[in-house]
Design a protein around this motif. Structure first.
Motif, PDB file in Angstrom:
ATOM      1  N   VAL A 236     -10.517  -5.449  -0.669  1.00 28.89           N
ATOM      2  CA  VAL A 236     -10.420  -6.339   0.497  1.00 28.89           C
ATOM      3  C   VAL A 236      -9.011  -6.914   0.612  1.00 28.89           C
ATOM      4  O   VAL A 236      -8.456  -7.025   1.714  1.00 28.89           O
ATOM      5  N   ALA A 237      -8.407  -7.256  -0.550  1.00 23.41           N
ATOM      6  CA  ALA A 237      -7.119  -7.949  -0.540  1.00 23.41           C
ATOM      7  C   ALA A 237      -5.946  -7.010  -0.296  1.00 23.41           C
ATOM      8  O   ALA A 237      -5.045  -7.324   0.501  1.00 23.41           O
ATOM      9  N   ILE A 238      -5.926  -5.854  -0.947  1.00 29.22           N
ATOM     10  CA  ILE A 238      -4.738  -4.995  -0.867  1.00 29.22           C
ATOM     11  C   ILE A 238      -5.062  -3.557  -0.479  1.00 29.22           C
ATOM     12  O   ILE A 238      -4.167  -2.723  -0.386  1.00 29.22           O
ATOM     13  N   SER A 300     -10.886   3.222  -3.928  1.00 30.20           N
ATOM     14  CA  SER A 300      -9.873   2.531  -4.720  1.00 30.20           C
ATOM     15  C   SER A 300      -8.546   2.428  -3.966  1.00 30.20           C
ATOM     16  O   SER A 300      -8.101   3.394  -3.343  1.00 30.20           O
ATOM     17  N   PRO A 301      -7.885   1.273  -4.015  1.00 30.99           N
ATOM     18  CA  PRO A 301      -6.562   1.171  -3.390  1.00 30.99           C
ATOM     19  C   PRO A 301      -5.478   1.920  -4.161  1.00 30.99           C
ATOM     20  O   PRO A 301      -4.348   2.020  -3.694  1.00 30.99           O
ATOM     21  N   ARG A 302      -5.831   2.424  -5.320  1.00 34.75           N
ATOM     22  CA  ARG A 302      -4.912   3.259  -6.100  1.00 34.75           C
ATOM     23  C   ARG A 302      -5.613   4.578  -6.395  1.00 34.75           C
ATOM     24  O   ARG A 302      -6.069   4.820  -7.517  1.00 34.75           O
ATOM     25  N   PRO A 303      -5.719   5.461  -5.397  1.00 38.21           N
ATOM     26  CA  PRO A 303      -6.477   6.702  -5.603  1.00 38.21           C
ATOM     27  C   PRO A 303      -5.829   7.589  -6.658  1.00 38.21           C
ATOM     28  O   PRO A 303      -4.605   7.736  -6.696  1.00 38.21           O
ATOM     29  N   PRO A 304      -6.633   8.202  -7.519  1.00 37.66           N
ATOM     30  CA  PRO A 304      -6.091   9.084  -8.561  1.00 37.66           C
ATOM     31  C   PRO A 304      -5.824  10.475  -7.997  1.00 37.66           C
ATOM     32  O   PRO A 304      -6.257  10.808  -6.892  1.00 37.66           O
TER      33      PRO A 304
END
Length: 386
Positions: A236-238, A300-304
């Motif tokens: 939600v935040a980033i 995920s905001p950091r997709p692998p």
């Protein structure tokens, strides 16, 4: 992107090459080798953490995890004209794992120990490792080669030996990090370490995700889903909160999820149509909680680079599976995704997704095979010689 996963000598995977696409679906009946293929992929990731030998020990040891059938299954054996029986081996006993991608490939081979210390006679030893350019190994494309304790790296058109020998239980990925001499090895190590596996999301009454806990920015959901509240709020935040809400509505129309914070930590709650108050995570059904975890993992905001899901349909009502298929397809636009499943509704939803290729495993004479893979579609592969 990875193009091929190759496994030889591991459980029922006597010799299997699996083509990989942006979204790869692996299906098949119980006992066909789906979980073994998934675990083989995890073992490759374990090599980058220097955990491949402990991981094999947790599975019962080298003797329990390697191929138990004959070295070669002849046509006569397959036709029933000759009984399945052992023969004199042409090659050494080994377990081999490898991947090939657009830029680099990597393989590791384990074998029987030699001159092992007392009580470690059953521990396998790393016999061979190689890192090369491209999807398929060729001696000319090799960048780093390991034979037993000896390691050498490409130096122009020749080779430079690394003076420090490797222990038989240490992977070269974890022990040699020289950005000037072998930058490709650091790239491969970090790539494997970044892979994510979700096969043990806990939903039982004592599951950590049901508890209030202190949270912080969490761009990657834990393997057991323990930090669900923090991971959700991080999206939600980033991250893409609008996409998160759309995917939530796809599965639970009219529902909403909020994360609050008090002295005890982060608290996740879900409001559903018809209820007068939101339900705390501790009150949610197993299936609902599991789906929220899958949302947090897949968005995920950091997709692998690679994400693998083993039977994500567990605990879910069949009516949720089409939405789950759409969620996984959405995630595959950012990460390469491998899904192992035997749920027909999920399989149907995924097979309708673009860039998805489905493979059905079958077991013949104890060996896992891909009967639908024509010879001309078999990915090129060559194991480095020991």
């Amino acid at each position: 992107m990875l193009r091929v996963l190759s496994v030889a000598g591991y459980r029922s995977l006597r010799d299997l090459r699996l083509p990989l696409d942006p979204l790869t679906l692996i299906t098949g009946p119980n006992g066909s080798g789906k979980s073994s293929l998934y675990r083989a992929l995890r073992l490759l990731a374990d090599a980058a953490q220097n955990r491949v030998l402990p991981a094999l020990a947790n599975e019962g040891g080298f003797a329990s995890t390697r191929w138990a059938g004959p070295e070669v299954i002849s046509r006569a054996m397959r036709a029933g004209e000759q009984p399945i029986q052992g023969t004199v081996r042409d090659g050494p006993v080994s377990l081999r794992l490898g991947i090939g991608g657009d830029d680099f490939g990597y393989s590791i081979e384990l074998g029987l120990p030699q001159d092992a210390p007392e009580l470690f006679e059953d521990d396998p030893q790393i016999k061979r490792e190689a890192l090369w350019a491209g999807a398929s190994y060729r001696p000319a494309s090799a960048l780093v080669e390991r034979r037993n304790p000896s390691l050498q790296v490409r130096d122009g058109r020749g080779w430079a030996a690394v003076n420090t020998p490797l222990a038989a239980f240490d992977s070269m990925l974890s022990q040699h990090a020289d950005p000037s001499q072998a930058p490709e090895m650091i790239t491969m190590r970090e790539r494997l370490r970044g892979w994510r596996f979700y096969d043990s999301l806990r939903t039982d009454a004592e599951a950590p995700a049901r508890r209030v806990r202190v949270g912080s920015f969490t761009p990657v959901l834990a393997g057991d889903g323990a930090d669900l509240a923090a991971a959700w709020q991080t999206i939600v935040a980033i991250g893409n909160g609008e996409l998160l809400d759309r995917c939530l509505q796809d599965a639970f129309p009219g529902a909403s999820v909020t994360v609050s914070r008090d002295d005890a930590g982060f608290r996740l709650a879900m409001r559903q149509p018809g209820l007068l108050r939101p339900l705390d995570a501790a009150e949610l059904s197993d299936g609902t909680l599991r789906y929220l975890m899958l949302l947090a993992a897949l968005l995920s905001p950091r997709p692998p680079e690679l994400m693998a899901l083993n039977e994500p349909e567990n605990s879910l009502h069949p009516d949720l599976l089409p939405a789950l298929g759409r969620l996984i397809a959405t995630a595959s636009a950012q990460s390469q995704v491998i899904v192992v499943s035997h749920a027909r509704r999920l399989i149907s939803a995924l097979e309708d997704a673009p860039d998805c290729r489905s493979w059905e495993l079958r077991k013949e004479f104890g060996e896992t095979r891909l009967p639908d893979l024509p010879l001309d579609e078999t990915p090129p592969w060559r194991w480095p010689e020991r």
